[in-house]
Design an enzyme around this catalytic site. Structure first.
Site, mmCIF file in Angstrom:
data_model
loop_
_atom_site.group_PDB
_atom_site.id
_atom_site.type_symbol
_atom_site.label_atom_id
_atom_site.label_comp_id
_atom_site.label_asym_id
_atom_site.label_seq_id
_atom_site.Cartn_x
_atom_site.Cartn_y
_atom_site.Cartn_z
ATOM 1 N N VAL A 42 -32.564 -51.636 -3.639
ATOM 2 C CA VAL A 42 -33.063 -50.259 -3.663
ATOM 3 C C VAL A 42 -33.869 -50.027 -4.939
ATOM 4 O O VAL A 42 -33.524 -50.518 -6.015
ATOM 5 C CB VAL A 42 -31.893 -49.258 -3.583
ATOM 6 C CG1 VAL A 42 -32.412 -47.824 -3.612
ATOM 7 C CG2 VAL A 42 -31.084 -49.498 -2.316
ATOM 8 N N ASP A 76 -46.277 -62.831 -0.169
ATOM 9 C CA ASP A 76 -45.735 -61.686 0.577
ATOM 10 C C ASP A 76 -46.699 -60.504 0.503
ATOM 11 O O ASP A 76 -46.292 -59.372 0.223
ATOM 12 C CB ASP A 76 -44.355 -61.303 0.056
ATOM 13 C CG ASP A 76 -43.553 -60.491 1.078
ATOM 14 O OD1 ASP A 76 -43.929 -60.517 2.264
ATOM 15 O OD2 ASP A 76 -42.570 -59.846 0.695
ATOM 16 N N GLU A 106 -36.539 -49.015 -0.341
ATOM 17 C CA GLU A 106 -35.692 -50.205 -0.313
ATOM 18 C C GLU A 106 -36.499 -51.376 0.207
ATOM 19 O O GLU A 106 -37.277 -51.249 1.147
ATOM 20 C CB GLU A 106 -34.465 -49.981 0.569
ATOM 21 C CG GLU A 106 -33.482 -51.135 0.557
ATOM 22 C CD GLU A 106 -32.180 -50.801 1.265
ATOM 23 O OE1 GLU A 106 -31.268 -51.648 1.277
ATOM 24 O OE2 GLU A 106 -32.071 -49.686 1.805
ATOM 25 N N GLY A 107 -36.319 -52.536 -0.441
ATOM 26 C CA GLY A 107 -36.995 -53.752 -0.020
ATOM 27 C C GLY A 107 -36.013 -54.891 0.099
ATOM 28 O O GLY A 107 -34.797 -54.696 0.135
#
Length: 817
Positions: free
Chosen positions: A523, A635, A518-519
């Site tokens: 999910v 990121d 999960e981020g």
């Protein structure tokens, strides 16, 4: 200025709001002088906050009712709140509040704000140095230890050159101290409140004597027993500031010791002009999403709302949440956003404010029981996450035309509450009064429609026949798939990849049977495409801080990039409220997973780690200079570096990526985004995005690869990995820095080289960081050095074929696309 004050008997938090420049250093000074204005003759106690974060607890009795506190703070947005918080029965007050901008290249920190502890200039005077002599309005107190003697110059001040970014007052540049016993060291001791206090020190030096040909002033500088500068020689009337790039602690009961010791070459004793010590004020809470803050403040101004709680940050800390708001707060490091706005019975007049549509994550909107007029705006239908709309008990024009898009949203689950009486019929049907059309008009309309349909059919068959003979085969023709914005005005997404329906997504994931992780987006599930290809399916969660904007950004980016070290897109789904991205499946998950040292009974060797680092660097290098326009990932972290079955590393998760044209708009202002710990402090401070922000984040990943330490660990004295590594580097022992799981099986030269590279990448100043192309070259040299070690037999993991099969492009730069 301090003989008047303002006090706050109502509310728990009262704030001053300022328009500031994001990323600029500000000296903020607050003054408090209690003169028994309330007749209670009792010193108050209360707290002061900067935005959503605690600054300091104030007890006026400790200074006989007269306090002055300073903090150096860098706002994360273009507005700043300074808040007084009631903590007991006494009433908060303030006498003066000042903001002074400072140069952005001074007082640089990697974390938190700086609160004043010590600011001394060396003198036996009794007067302070302040504005106008100090153009930044710092207040310097005189200090001269009994073991020191003052030295100074009589040179004209107009001849003094001050090019240092700290812009020291010239009275400091021309005056210094040396030890009375010229053969001894110059020692200064500072005692903090606790040994856990993290500090930054700033040591200012300027030679004030014209040295003879046979005279030399050279000394070593140590802080708390660690040498921070060797063989330092101050220049005549040229100020130089030495400071720590990362916060340090004084472990000996909070006692910090500065020692200046002359070298064997020196004929003169060391000198010191001024010293500053600041204690770090941690800022654990992220400010609320800047767009939401601007919007809710505009709504407040539009309706003239006077709610006492509507001060400071709208969402954080939670105990000061604005009345009528609900916010989605994932964790302290993620900016929260507003999900519910309840303005029922708030005395609203006029029309529904257009600005409400800018609350892009709003799920519930209650405007009931007010005096709103006008029509229901169509933009409400474009608010993607809206599930409840209460417009009842207003004077809205519901007899007119109600937007069809809003009625359609109601059919799809949006609950709309309005007054249902004769004057205001329900919203879900046709609200306009029915009219009788003459029979002749109806007949004419029908006849016209029939003729149009016949013409369209004829044209359709003609063009179909023509296109059949001229177009290539469907299997080789690029398709253009329109990705509807599901209630937004975003343009369609053009793609050659397949667009899947939600039912196909459910089928390929076997009804979401096997989650992989999960981020921030949602999910990720394992999928099987037609029994021939494994895929990873990332589904947008309704509670996700990311939404259609990030979804669209990731799809469009992956459509125009293709590199062996970037995860490729297989397809996507955009059906009603279901958003999904389908990627190639990476069977060996992510780098973070494998740095534990106990995955599958093997440890990633140092050589394998270098290859993974090179893969990742090549992917970022391609984004920076191989794409047109260039891209910044924003990121980069170890969980976004995925590994395939051959342990080839690929960069993933492009939802926050931004593109810009190098040389034209190479630095763009953005809402700061990224992951705490990996986030470039310069980008965090200024909001100015550049490819060097990725270099910083990659440097953090490289430190993880080398040390296998957590990026942020509050149990360490040096909580951030850069601080910990810098602390360990001062001890000069590579074995204490390197991942102990490797048991010394590495070439120390290649490790030192990689470590130096990582520290260069994480330099607080972006100007001193290497480019990703330079990083790639340096890492390849590290691998060559590592492979040259033949005296030891490396511990080889079960992926030994990786080290035999991987090769790298010898070109210095990827070709542009």
């Amino acid at each position: 200025m301090v003989w008047t004050l303002r006090y706050f008997p109502e509310g728990k938090r009262n704030c001053y709001s300022f328009n500031v420049k994001q990323g600029t250093n500000y000296l903020i000074r607050a003054r408090f002088l209690y003169g028994n204005y309330d007749g209670l003759n009792q010193y108050p106690e209360f707290d002061i906050h900067i935005g959503p974060n605690f600054w300091k607890s104030l007890d006026m009795s400790t200074a006989d009712g007269n306090l002055l506190d300073e903090i150096i703070h860098t706002p994360r947005s273009n507005f700043l709140d300074v808040c007084l918080v009631k903590t007991g029965p006494s009433t908060p007050f303030i006498s003066a509040l000042e903001l002074r901008p400072l140069p952005n290249n001074s007082y640089i920190t990697t974390s938190g704000s700086l609160t004043y502890w010590t600011q001394y200039y060396i003198s036996d005077s009794v007067g302070t140095i302040k504005f106008p002599e100090d153009r930044y309005d710092r207040i310097w107190l005189p200090y001269l230890d009994e073991k020191w003697q003052k030295i100074s110059t009589s040179s004209l001040i107009t001849n003094v050159t001050n090019t240092d970014s700290f812009n020291l007052p010239q009275g400091i540049i021309t005056t210094a101290a040396t030890p009375v016993n010229t053969s001894e060291s110059l020692t200064y001791t500072e005692v903090l409140q606790t040994s856990s206090d993290k500090i930054f020190y700033f040591l200012h030096f300027s030679e004030v004597q014209v040295l003879g040909a046979n005279e030399t002033r050279e000394f070593n500088i140590s802080w708390d027993g660690k040498v921070i500068s060797e063989s330092f020689r101050p220049a005549y009337l040229q100020p130089k500031t030495i400071y720590n790039p990362y916060p340090v602690t004084c472990e000996d009961h909070g006692e910090c010791v500065l020692e200046l010791t002359k070298t064997s070459k020196s004929t003169l004793p060391p000198l010191l002009n001024a010293i500053e010590v600041y204690v770090v004020v941690d800022s654990p809470h992220s400010d609320t999403n800047e767009n939401d803050v601007i919007t809710i403040r505009n709504i407040k101004a539009t309706y003239g709302l006077k709610k006492i709680s509507w001060q400071g940050d709208p969402c954080v800390p939670h105990e000061f949440l604005w009345d009528g708001l609900i916010c989605n707060t994932v964790d302290t490091s993620t900016p929260p956003f507003i999900t519910s706005l309840n303005l029922s019975s708030s005395g609203l007049t006029g029309t529904i404010a257009d600005g409400i549509q800018n609350l892009t994550y709003l799920e519930k909107l209650d405007l009931s029981n007010n005096s709103l007029i006008g029509k229901v705006p169509e933009y409400l239908a474009n608010m993607k996450f809206l599930t409840l709309l209460n417009l009842s008990k207003n004077n809205l024009d519901l007899n007119g035309s109600v937007p069809k898009a809003l009625r359609d949203r109601e059919k799809k689950g949006l609950k709309i509450i309005v007054d249902e009486d004769d004057k205001k019929p329900c919203l879900s049907g046709s609200c306009a009064p029915k009219k009788k059309f003459p029979v002749m008009i109806v007949a004419a309309v029908v006849a016209s429609v029939v003729v149009i349909i016949m013409v369209v059919l004829v044209l359709f068959f003609v063009f179909k026949k023509k296109n059949t003979s001229t177009l290539p085969q469907p299997s080789t023709t690029p398709r253009r798939a329109n990705v509807p914005s599901t209630g937004t005005s975003d343009p369609s997404i053009e793609t050659k990849r397949k667009r899947f329906s939600y039912s196909e997504v459910m089928e390929m994931t076997n009804n979401l049977q096997r989650p992989l992780g999960e981020g921030g987006f949602g999910v990720v599930y394992h999928g099987d495409l037609n029994g021939s290809q494994q895929v990873a399916v990332k589904l947008l969660s309704q509670s996700s801080a990311q939404g259609y904007k990030e979804f669209k950004a990731e799809v469009e980016l992956l459509l125009r990039v293709h590199h062996i070290n970037l995860v490729s897109l297989v397809g996507y789904c955009d059906e009603k409220n279901h958003l999904a991205l389908i990627y190639q499946y990476m069977s060996n998950v992510d780098l973070k997973h494998h740095l534990s040292g106990k995955v599958g009974g093997y440890v990633l060797s140092w050589g394998s780690r270098l290859r993974i680092a090179i893969d990742s660097a090549l992917g970022l290098e391609y984004l920076h200079i191989g794409c047109q326009p260039s891209m910044v990932h924003r990121d980069v972290k170890s969980t976004n570096i995925l590994l395939d079955e051959h342990f080839v590393a690929k960069i993933a998760d492009f939802g926050l990526s931004r593109s810009f044209q190098l040389g034209v708009d190479s630095h763009v202002s953005t809402v700061v985004a990224g992951t705490p710990g990996y986030l470039d402090p310069e980008y965090y401070r200024t909001g100015r995005l550049a490819e060097m922000s990725d270099v910083y984040s990659f440097g953090i990943v490289l430190l993880e690869i080398i040390t296998n330490q957590c990026v942020i660990d509050q149990t360490r004295a040096q909580s951030h990995i850069t601080e910990w590594t810098a602390f360990m580097l001062n001890r000069g022992d590579i074995t204490r820095i390197m991942d102990p799981n490797l048991h010394g099986e590495y070439n120390s030269r290649s490790v030192w080289r990689a470590l130096e590279l990582a520290m260069l990448c994480t330099n607080p100043s972006s100007d001193k960081r290497p480019s990703m192309s330079q990083v790639v070259v340096e890492l390849k040299e590290c691998l060559v050095t590592e492979n040259s070690m033949t005296s030891k037999n490396h511990h080889v993991d079960s992926q030994s074929s990786l080290e035999m099969s991987m090769s790298f492009d010898a070109k210095a730069f990827p070709s542009a696309r």
